[in-house]
Design a protein around this motif. Sequence first.
Motif, PDB file in Angstrom:
ATOM      1  N   TYR A  59      -9.934   0.992  -8.246  1.00 50.70           N
ATOM      2  CA  TYR A  59      -9.576   1.737  -9.458  1.00 50.70           C
ATOM      3  C   TYR A  59      -8.283   1.148 -10.017  1.00 50.70           C
ATOM      4  CZ  TYR A  59      -6.359   4.112  -6.272  1.00 50.70           C
ATOM      5  OH  TYR A  59      -5.383   4.385  -5.347  1.00 50.70           O
ATOM      6  N   THR A  60      -8.072   1.348 -11.299  1.00 47.23           N
ATOM      7  CA  THR A  60      -6.859   0.853 -11.938  1.00 47.23           C
ATOM      8  C   THR A  60      -5.657   1.604 -11.377  1.00 47.23           C
ATOM      9  OG1 THR A  60      -8.072   0.340 -13.946  1.00 47.23           O
ATOM     10  CG2 THR A  60      -5.686   0.522 -14.151  1.00 47.23           C
ATOM     11  N   ALA A  61      -4.637   0.863 -10.970  1.00 50.19           N
ATOM     12  CA  ALA A  61      -3.427   1.476 -10.407  1.00 50.19           C
ATOM     13  C   ALA A  61      -2.807   2.409 -11.438  1.00 50.19           C
ATOM     14  CB  ALA A  61      -2.445   0.401  -9.991  1.00 50.19           C
ATOM     15  N   VAL A  62      -2.477   3.612 -11.017  1.00 53.14           N
ATOM     16  CA  VAL A  62      -1.928   4.622 -11.916  1.00 53.14           C
ATOM     17  C   VAL A  62      -0.666   4.126 -12.603  1.00 53.14           C
ATOM     18  CG1 VAL A  62      -0.966   6.963 -12.034  1.00 53.14           C
ATOM     19  CG2 VAL A  62      -2.940   6.500 -10.576  1.00 53.14           C
ATOM     20  N   SER A  63       0.202   3.420 -11.862  1.00 52.19           N
ATOM     21  CA  SER A  63       1.467   2.939 -12.440  1.00 52.19           C
ATOM     22  C   SER A  63       1.250   1.791 -13.419  1.00 52.19           C
ATOM     23  CB  SER A  63       2.406   2.468 -11.335  1.00 52.19           C
ATOM     24  OG  SER A  63       1.903   1.278 -10.736  1.00 52.19           O
ATOM     25  N   GLY A  64       0.129   1.073 -13.267  1.00 58.04           N
ATOM     26  CA  GLY A  64      -0.113  -0.104 -14.091  1.00 58.04           C
ATOM     27  C   GLY A  64       0.808  -1.255 -13.753  1.00 58.04           C
ATOM     28  N   GLN A  65       1.539  -1.143 -12.638  1.00 60.46           N
ATOM     29  CA  GLN A  65       2.543  -2.128 -12.241  1.00 60.46           C
ATOM     30  C   GLN A  65       2.230  -2.705 -10.869  1.00 60.46           C
ATOM     31  OE1 GLN A  65       5.391  -2.817 -14.185  1.00 60.46           O
ATOM     32  NE2 GLN A  65       4.501  -1.506 -15.733  1.00 60.46           N
ATOM     33  N   SER A  97       0.854  -1.182   0.000  1.00 61.91           N
ATOM     34  CA  SER A  97       0.000   0.000   0.000  1.00 61.91           C
ATOM     35  C   SER A  97       0.891   1.233   0.000  1.00 61.91           C
ATOM     36  CB  SER A  97      -0.880   0.026   1.253  1.00 61.91           C
ATOM     37  OG  SER A  97      -1.779  -1.044   1.256  1.00 61.91           O
ATOM     38  N   VAL A  98       0.381   2.302  -0.570  1.00 59.52           N
ATOM     39  CA  VAL A  98       1.114   3.562  -0.550  1.00 59.52           C
ATOM     40  C   VAL A  98       0.240   4.630   0.091  1.00 59.52           C
ATOM     41  CG1 VAL A  98       2.656   3.086  -2.491  1.00 59.52           C
ATOM     42  CG2 VAL A  98       0.423   4.094  -2.927  1.00 59.52           C
ATOM     43  N   THR A  99       0.912   5.571   0.734  1.00 60.13           N
ATOM     44  CA  THR A  99       0.239   6.690   1.370  1.00 60.13           C
ATOM     45  C   THR A  99       1.217   7.850   1.403  1.00 60.13           C
ATOM     46  OG1 THR A  99      -1.081   7.364   3.301  1.00 60.13           O
ATOM     47  CG2 THR A  99       0.912   6.079   3.745  1.00 60.13           C
ATOM     48  N   ILE A 126      -4.720   4.709   3.158  1.00 62.58           N
ATOM     49  CA  ILE A 126      -3.765   4.067   2.250  1.00 62.58           C
ATOM     50  C   ILE A 126      -4.417   3.756   0.909  1.00 62.58           C
ATOM     51  CG2 ILE A 126      -2.375   3.082   4.111  1.00 62.58           C
ATOM     52  CD1 ILE A 126      -3.809   0.418   3.705  1.00 62.58           C
ATOM     53  N   ASN A 127      -3.578   3.609  -0.094  1.00 66.48           N
ATOM     54  CA  ASN A 127      -4.002   3.117  -1.419  1.00 66.48           C
ATOM     55  C   ASN A 127      -3.535   1.664  -1.474  1.00 66.48           C
ATOM     56  OD1 ASN A 127      -4.970   5.677  -2.504  1.00 66.48           O
ATOM     57  ND2 ASN A 127      -2.839   6.289  -2.392  1.00 66.48           N
TER      58      ASN A 127
END
Length: 155
Positions: free
Chosen positions: A143-149, A35-37, A55-56
């Motif tokens: 939602y689709t992860a912005v990085s796509g990774q 997770s990222v924050t 968190i995301n």
Amino acid sequence: MTEDARFEDAGNQPLNLGAMDPEDLQVLSALAQDSVTTVADVAWEKRHHRLALLINRLRREDGVHVSPPERVRSLLVVENVLKVSAQGVNPGEKDTVLSLLSVKFEPGEEGAGFVELTFAGDGALRAEVEALELRLKDVTRPYTAVSGQVPDHGA
């Protein structure tokens, strides 16, 4: 006789989990891993004895990575907190991005102990708690992860 819940039981429903013992915490930690924050999304609510992180979270409920990877905004809350200390996390640097690696419990006496949140890059938060109690609750739709990774830890 009751049966433990399975990921399949939830389908596409939002997560709403609690951890009251070290075994539960292992599951919660695995679901919160990667997770990222930002520092701005970490709140130590001293009056309420609570440490909360918005968190995301990388979705892993299905046991496989979805392509493209999905994230969901979630609340990770540590209850019964007496004190919080930080290493490598500066509360004044609100835009700093933190990537959660693990959540662990170091037991003390009579149910008390320390909840340790470890971040990539040697950052950590350590919450002294009266008792182990954490919650992980999804608060948005995936939602689709912005990085796509999907993060790669160099296995």
